[in-house]
Design a protein around this motif. Structure first.
Motif, PDB file in Angstrom:
ATOM      1  N   ILE A 182     116.271  13.447  45.353  1.00 46.59           N
ATOM      2  CA  ILE A 182     115.229  12.438  45.103  1.00 46.59           C
ATOM      3  C   ILE A 182     115.538  11.166  45.878  1.00 46.59           C
ATOM      4  O   ILE A 182     114.668  10.573  46.514  1.00 46.59           O
ATOM      5  N   GLN A 183     116.802  10.786  45.846  1.00 45.09           N
ATOM      6  CA  GLN A 183     117.203   9.562  46.534  1.00 45.09           C
ATOM      7  C   GLN A 183     116.893   9.655  48.031  1.00 45.09           C
ATOM      8  O   GLN A 183     116.377   8.735  48.632  1.00 45.09           O
ATOM      9  N   ARG A 184     117.164  10.837  48.596  1.00 47.96           N
ATOM     10  CA  ARG A 184     116.929  11.011  50.025  1.00 47.96           C
ATOM     11  C   ARG A 184     115.426  10.981  50.319  1.00 47.96           C
ATOM     12  O   ARG A 184     114.974  10.369  51.272  1.00 47.96           O
ATOM     13  N   ARG A 185     114.670  11.657  49.448  1.00 51.34           N
ATOM     14  CA  ARG A 185     113.225  11.752  49.678  1.00 51.34           C
ATOM     15  C   ARG A 185     112.562  10.379  49.573  1.00 51.34           C
ATOM     16  O   ARG A 185     111.730  10.015  50.388  1.00 51.34           O
ATOM     17  N   VAL A 186     112.941   9.626  48.534  1.00 49.74           N
ATOM     18  CA  VAL A 186     112.331   8.309  48.347  1.00 49.74           C
ATOM     19  C   VAL A 186     112.929   7.295  49.319  1.00 49.74           C
ATOM     20  O   VAL A 186     112.318   6.289  49.648  1.00 49.74           O
ATOM     21  N   GLY A 187     114.133   7.582  49.784  1.00 52.38           N
ATOM     22  CA  GLY A 187     114.789   6.698  50.750  1.00 52.38           C
ATOM     23  C   GLY A 187     115.240   5.384  50.149  1.00 52.38           C
ATOM     24  O   GLY A 187     115.302   4.364  50.829  1.00 52.38           O
ATOM     25  N   ILE A 188     115.563   5.403  48.858  1.00 50.53           N
ATOM     26  CA  ILE A 188     115.875   4.151  48.183  1.00 50.53           C
ATOM     27  C   ILE A 188     117.376   3.846  48.255  1.00 50.53           C
ATOM     28  O   ILE A 188     118.209   4.745  48.094  1.00 50.53           O
ATOM     29  N   THR A 189     117.689   2.586  48.526  1.00 50.00           N
ATOM     30  CA  THR A 189     119.086   2.143  48.526  1.00 50.00           C
ATOM     31  C   THR A 189     119.644   2.303  47.114  1.00 50.00           C
ATOM     32  O   THR A 189     119.009   1.881  46.152  1.00 50.00           O
ATOM     33  N   THR A 190     120.820   2.907  47.004  1.00 52.64           N
ATOM     34  CA  THR A 190     121.331   3.220  45.674  1.00 52.64           C
ATOM     35  C   THR A 190     122.789   2.806  45.534  1.00 52.64           C
ATOM     36  O   THR A 190     123.605   3.096  46.409  1.00 52.64           O
ATOM     37  N   ILE A 191     123.087   2.113  44.442  1.00 55.11           N
ATOM     38  CA  ILE A 191     124.489   1.860  44.090  1.00 55.11           C
ATOM     39  C   ILE A 191     124.771   2.637  42.817  1.00 55.11           C
ATOM     40  O   ILE A 191     124.108   2.453  41.797  1.00 55.11           O
ATOM     41  N   PHE A 192     125.740   3.512  42.909  1.00 55.30           N
ATOM     42  CA  PHE A 192     126.006   4.479  41.861  1.00 55.30           C
ATOM     43  C   PHE A 192     127.416   4.254  41.343  1.00 55.30           C
ATOM     44  O   PHE A 192     128.357   4.151  42.126  1.00 55.30           O
ATOM     45  N   VAL A 193     127.550   4.157  40.027  1.00 56.30           N
ATOM     46  CA  VAL A 193     128.868   3.927  39.440  1.00 56.30           C
ATOM     47  C   VAL A 193     129.371   5.197  38.781  1.00 56.30           C
ATOM     48  O   VAL A 193     128.633   5.853  38.040  1.00 56.30           O
ATOM     49  N   THR A 194     130.601   5.558  39.061  1.00 52.62           N
ATOM     50  CA  THR A 194     131.191   6.711  38.371  1.00 52.62           C
ATOM     51  C   THR A 194     132.706   6.599  38.372  1.00 52.62           C
ATOM     52  O   THR A 194     133.287   5.867  39.176  1.00 52.62           O
ATOM     53  N   HIS A 195     133.337   7.293  37.423  1.00 50.34           N
ATOM     54  CA  HIS A 195     134.792   7.397  37.524  1.00 50.34           C
ATOM     55  C   HIS A 195     135.181   8.828  37.873  1.00 50.34           C
ATOM     56  O   HIS A 195     136.355   9.185  37.846  1.00 50.34           O
ATOM     57  N   ASP A 196     134.162   9.635  38.213  1.00 52.53           N
ATOM     58  CA  ASP A 196     134.393  11.039  38.532  1.00 52.53           C
ATOM     59  C   ASP A 196     134.435  11.196  40.052  1.00 52.53           C
ATOM     60  O   ASP A 196     133.419  11.093  40.738  1.00 52.53           O
ATOM     61  N   GLN A 197     135.627  11.439  40.594  1.00 53.15           N
ATOM     62  CA  GLN A 197     135.755  11.448  42.043  1.00 53.15           C
ATOM     63  C   GLN A 197     134.992  12.603  42.687  1.00 53.15           C
ATOM     64  O   GLN A 197     134.481  12.476  43.795  1.00 53.15           O
ATOM     65  N   GLY A 198     134.872  13.727  41.943  1.00 55.32           N
ATOM     66  CA  GLY A 198     134.123  14.862  42.480  1.00 55.32           C
ATOM     67  C   GLY A 198     132.664  14.480  42.702  1.00 55.32           C
ATOM     68  O   GLY A 198     132.069  14.757  43.757  1.00 55.32           O
ATOM     69  N   GLU A 199     132.103  13.797  41.690  1.00 57.02           N
ATOM     70  CA  GLU A 199     130.724  13.330  41.770  1.00 57.02           C
ATOM     71  C   GLU A 199     130.555  12.373  42.958  1.00 57.02           C
ATOM     72  O   GLU A 199     129.607  12.486  43.729  1.00 57.02           O
ATOM     73  N   ALA A 200     131.523  11.476  43.103  1.00 59.68           N
ATOM     74  CA  ALA A 200     131.458  10.506  44.194  1.00 59.68           C
ATOM     75  C   ALA A 200     131.496  11.210  45.546  1.00 59.68           C
ATOM     76  O   ALA A 200     130.718  10.894  46.445  1.00 59.68           O
ATOM     77  N   LEU A 201     132.394  12.182  45.681  1.00 64.14           N
ATOM     78  CA  LEU A 201     132.538  12.871  46.965  1.00 64.14           C
ATOM     79  C   LEU A 201     131.256  13.610  47.331  1.00 64.14           C
ATOM     80  O   LEU A 201     130.830  13.614  48.478  1.00 64.14           O
ATOM     81  N   SER A 202     130.615  14.237  46.325  1.00 63.32           N
ATOM     82  CA  SER A 202     129.482  15.093  46.668  1.00 63.32           C
ATOM     83  C   SER A 202     128.189  14.306  46.869  1.00 63.32           C
ATOM     84  O   SER A 202     127.293  14.780  47.552  1.00 63.32           O
TER      85      SER A 202
END
Ligand code: ATP
Ligand code: MG
Lengths: 363, 272
Positions: A182-202
């Protein structure tokens, strides 16, 4: 200012009493980019996000959204969308009204509200759910309503604070893919917070690894994984062994380090310590190591402590005395028979990708 | 004795204890309700013969009729004012830090510890000073003060249960603080406000001690009228009017439960 920057933080500091939650952070988020703030609990991720949103005001530094300096601007006059960890859907409104809320606040004409809400529902694949009540939706669906509500106002930046952490593992993996799509399709700038490194990497285009209120490294996931800039990033991203060692000598484009009895060579470019004799950490990924007979030259010695069968691969825990427990990972399930628990074993591997960082001698 | 038997005995004892408490709690009301149907003009129990004539007497007695209307007037004003004032104070106390906050809270809660007749007497003296002793104003003002702590508790609990992320989400969507209040806070606090209002209404309608001081012949509320009645007559009319009282209050609670859920109304439920 360059207009390909959607959000800019300029030496931002935020303190709570004696705790410095965010310390002199500078950061530029590019337009259309998916940037992740990654770090352990309490490192200041939420604080950083709230500084962008305006729910907190920095003690020092400036915040820009697009071209505008918003440091003193209250949240409702800033141009961002936000998804909260528990979604925070309005319980007294149906799905349509939840999504329409931001448009109504912006006094968008009625007809346009109708079409934009429907469009947003389609984007998150919830077409026809407008009349539902929030509590009649599953966790994943609520998540998508929250996302639709945040993007329907077409903000300059989308802020996500651990939006997937309330979902179970399978749903979470599915929502990751969907979110990214969705983020790619809408092209929206996104700041995403996580402590899960797997999620961050992917998910991320870039990752800001944060520790104790500071950005430790800002780079692509690939860079963060292969070329961590310090031992914190190295130990935080991906599974990795951290083995105490000592720098023995620097010669040509290689360095030699002593790991227990073993003498190991690592490319000089991968070594961040400089003086011979310095205590160092050797960082090696578990998939790089392999078991060999203990009399092999320059092998790290230890005893097989446990086999952990994980389906696609097997993890072998090796007890290596003062070096601690070393993990290796292999797809070859013959190793369990060849190296039974209790067997003495040597460990070798191609250490071209290993990393060496200075170690505080007290560690 | 085997432990099984002992366990069973403990269980029966427990049940008996709970039943005893329930009987104890409901006994006065039940006795009064039965006594109301006594045919004789005495408040004896149990009655030898039954009749509804005291109910007829109660609802046709002019002082009770006037007292009822007065009590409703006072109740509506007092509970409504108390909810508005109480909600505002509760909101301020919950949301803002300011000097004298603890003092303000203590003052607002003080009617819980100051004896009611003191409050009644105080307002009587004040009212005489400003020459309002004959009107409804002083009665309403007294009731507002008395019910305010309860209203504030109700609103306070709902405020505590209000998810602050709701407000933030609204703000993030462009809602100004005023809009957040109107579109998010008020609707979400509505059950708590209604509960506070109900509480206030019931307390005000039943309030006697302080009311006795501040009402006059024209503003006398039902409980005061009842008191004046028992000073002259002792017949089951009192029991009948009490029964009507109980039934009305119960009906009010049932209606509230129907529409909002009692737990929510009394603000004893956790948020989500
Ligand atoms: N309102 C506050 N008052 C006092 N201290 C706070 C406040 N908010 C955050 N802190 C402190 O600031 C530091 C950073 O908190 P923050 O919530 O930003 O961490 P986080 O990275 O989001 O952690 P988590 O992954 O647990 O959500 C912590 O030490 C926290 O205790
Ligand atoms: Mg957080």
């Amino acid at each position: 200012m360059a207009d390909d920057i959607a959000v800019r933080l300029d030496r931002v500091t935020k303190r709570f009493g004696s705790v410095t939650a965010v310390s002199e952070v500078s950061l530029q988020v590019r337009r259309g980019e998916f940037l992740t703030l990654l770090g352990p609990s309490g490192c200041g991720k939420t604080t950083l996000l709230n500084l962008v949103a305006g729910f907190l005001e920095p003690d020092q530094g400036e915040v820009y959204i697009g071209e505008t300096r918003v440091t003193q601007v209250p949240p409702f006059q800033r141009d961002f969308g936000m998804v909260f960890q528990n979604y925070a859907l309005f319980p007294h409104m149906d799905v349509f009204e939840n999504i329409a809320f931001g448009l109504r606040m912006r006094k968008v004409p009625k007809g346009e509200i109708q079409s934009r809400v429907e469009e947003a529902l389609d984007i998150v694949r919830l077409g026809g759910y407008g009349a539902r009540h929030a509590r009649e939706l599953s966790g994943g669906q609520q998540q998508r309503v929250a996302l639709a509500r945040a993007i329907v106002i077409r903000p300059q930046v989308l802020l996500l604070d651990e939006p997937l952490s309330a979902l179970d593992k399978n749903l979470r993996a599915r929502m990751q893919v969907e979110l990214k799509e969705i983020q790619r399709r809408v092209g929206i700038t996104t700041i995403f917070v996580t402590h899960d490194q797997g999620e961050a990497l992917s998910l991320s285009d870039r990752i800001a690894v944060i520790s104790e209120g500071k950005i430790q490294q800002l780079s692509s996931p690939d860079e963060a994984y292969r070329n961590p800039e310090n031992s914190f990033v190295a130990s935080f991203i991906g599974d990795i062994n951290r083995i105490p060692a000592r720098l023995v000598e620097v010669s040509g484009d290689e360095v030699a380090i002593a790991v227990g009895e073993a003498r190991i060579r690592v490319p000089k470019a991968r070594c961040h310590a400089s003086r011979a004799g310095d205590p160092v950490w050797l960082f090696v990924r578990p998939e790089v190591l392999e078991p060999v007979p203990e009399d092999t030259e320059n092998a790290i010695l230890g005893t097989i402590y446990a086999h952990v069968y994980q389906g696609a691969h097997i993890e072998i825990h090796v007890e290596a005395g003062a070096l601690g427990t070393i993990h290796l990972r292999t797809r070859d399930d013959g190793v369990m028979a060849r190296w039974p628990v209790g067997a003495r074993v040597g460990l070798v591997g191609d250490l071209g990708g290993a990393m060496v960082f200075p170690r505080d001698s007290r560690d | 004795m085997s432990s099984g038997i002992r366990w069973r005995m403990a269980r029966w004892l427990g049940i008996a204890f709970v039943v005893a408490i329930l009987v104890y709690l409901t006994l006065p009301a039940v006795v009064v309700m039965i006594a109301a149907f006594n045919e004789k003009a005495i408040l004896s129990f149990p009655p030898e013969s039954y009749s509804v004539k005291w109910f007829v007497n109660a609802v046709t007695y002019p002082d009770f009729q006037k007292g009822f209307v007065n009590a409703v007037i006072v109740m509506l004003w007092a509970s409504t004012i108390a909810v508005v004032v109480g909600a505002t104070f509760a909101f301020a106390v919950d949301r803002f830090r300011f000097r004298g906050k603890a003092l303000l809270e203590a003052i607002l809660m003080s009617p819980l510890v100051v004896p009611k007749f003191t409050i009644g007497l105080g307002f009587l003296i004040l009212a005489a000073q400003v020459d309002m002793s004959r009107g409804f104003t002083v009665v309403v003002v007294t009731h507002v003060v008395l019910v305010l702590p309860f209203v504030m508790r109700c609103v306070y609990v709902s405020l505590r249960n209000l998810d602050r992320d709701m407000e933030r989400a609204a703000e993030a969507l462009g809602a100004s603080p005023l809009m957040v209040l109107i579109k998010i806070d008020l609707p979400l606090l509505l059950p708590g406000l209604f509960g506070g209002w109900m509480f206030a209404a019931i307390l005000s309608f039943n309030e006697f001690t302080a009311t006795l001081f501040v009402t006059g012949a024209r503003t006398e509320t039902l409980p005061v009228a009842m008191y004046n009645y028992v000073r002259e007559f002792v017949d089951p009319t009192m029991a009948a009017i009490s029964t009507i009282f109980i039934v009305l209050t119960a009906l009010l609670l049932i209606v509230a439960d129907r529409f909002l859920g009692l737990g929510k109304v009394l603000a004893i439920e956790e948020g989500r």
